[in-house]
Write a protein that holds these residues in place. Sequence first.
Motif, PDB file in Angstrom:
ATOM      1  N   PHE A  27     -30.512 -49.147  -1.868  1.00 13.84           N
ATOM      2  CA  PHE A  27     -30.685 -50.372  -1.087  1.00 13.84           C
ATOM      3  C   PHE A  27     -30.236 -51.564  -1.926  1.00 13.84           C
ATOM      4  N   MET A  28     -29.255 -52.294  -1.436  1.00  6.88           N
ATOM      5  CA  MET A  28     -28.733 -53.496  -2.080  1.00  6.88           C
ATOM      6  C   MET A  28     -28.341 -53.273  -3.541  1.00  6.88           C
ATOM      7  N   THR A  77     -34.580 -55.743   8.034  1.00 15.94           N
ATOM      8  CA  THR A  77     -33.235 -55.272   7.705  1.00 15.94           C
ATOM      9  C   THR A  77     -32.506 -54.830   8.977  1.00 15.94           C
ATOM     10  N   ARG A 135     -28.523 -49.643   8.061  1.00 19.82           N
ATOM     11  CA  ARG A 135     -28.625 -49.666   6.605  1.00 19.82           C
ATOM     12  C   ARG A 135     -29.363 -48.410   6.127  1.00 19.82           C
ATOM     13  N   ARG A 181     -31.756 -48.105   4.059  1.00 21.20           N
ATOM     14  CA  ARG A 181     -33.186 -48.397   4.032  1.00 21.20           C
ATOM     15  C   ARG A 181     -33.417 -49.627   4.898  1.00 21.20           C
ATOM     16  N   ARG A 182     -34.564 -49.649   5.601  1.00 22.86           N
ATOM     17  CA  ARG A 182     -34.894 -50.804   6.415  1.00 22.86           C
ATOM     18  C   ARG A 182     -36.310 -51.259   6.099  1.00 22.86           C
ATOM     19  N   PRO A 231     -27.869 -60.818  -1.617  1.00 24.13           N
ATOM     20  CA  PRO A 231     -27.898 -60.401  -0.218  1.00 24.13           C
ATOM     21  C   PRO A 231     -27.879 -61.639   0.687  1.00 24.13           C
ATOM     22  N   HIS A 280     -34.844 -61.087  12.970  1.00 26.10           N
ATOM     23  CA  HIS A 280     -35.019 -59.699  13.405  1.00 26.10           C
ATOM     24  C   HIS A 280     -33.951 -59.343  14.431  1.00 26.10           C
ATOM     25  N   SER A 333     -28.995 -59.955  16.827  1.00 24.98           N
ATOM     26  CA  SER A 333     -29.806 -60.471  15.729  1.00 24.98           C
ATOM     27  C   SER A 333     -30.221 -61.899  16.066  1.00 24.98           C
TER      28      SER A 333
END
Length: 227
Positions: free
Chosen positions: A36-37, A138, A142, A144-145, A189, A216, A222
């Motif tokens: 993640f990132m 997120t 992705r 991971r969220r 990010p 969100h 979004s």
Amino acid sequence: MDKSAIRHAATVILIRDAGTARPSVLMGQRGAKAAFMPSKYVFPGGAVDPEDRFGTTLAQTNPACQGKLAKDARGCSPGAIFAAAIRELWEETGLRLGRQLAAPAELDAELGDSWQAFLQSGAEPDARALRFIFRAITPPGRPRRFDARFLLAPVSALMDDPDDFSKASDELSHLHWVPLAEARALDLPFITEVVLGEVTGALPALEAPETVPFFHHDDSLSRFERL
């Protein structure tokens, strides 16, 4: 664990010299191989764990922050968010948001190693200085969220020397205080850039905002709302 599921998370924005012409925030760099990132500069933070259940962290915290953290909370209590923020800061930087224990702690065998070490250091968690200023989920797709709540605190709330990272884990490298005016030159990010803008616009105030931005996603859309 379903790694594609949205996990609750807490992030701490520590700010130094907020009332001066050169305020700074504490940031570190994620590993190049992180799922993640990777390689991004971020604030300390991470997912809420089951042991993040210290009732004392909620005592005397800002009522407005409690109320906004409880809105559309999706099963995560304000106390768990405050506790996770304190634990993650301790794990990733070795710095404690807490107060000195009057007597040695009675350790709970169900607590994880991080909380055991925090209590054994002579501290109890104290979330009174934390202010809820931003929330973001997120985007889909992705690896991971997270449903991350960003909490702001002044450096004066720390029990420790803010330049001593000797007890930090290796999860974040290059931990250092970054002047706000220079932070956007780092590899950040997108959402971190947005949060930095919110912090910069609010200074020198460190109080809870009247409304908290919430980024969100609804299907393919979004959106920003306000809590």
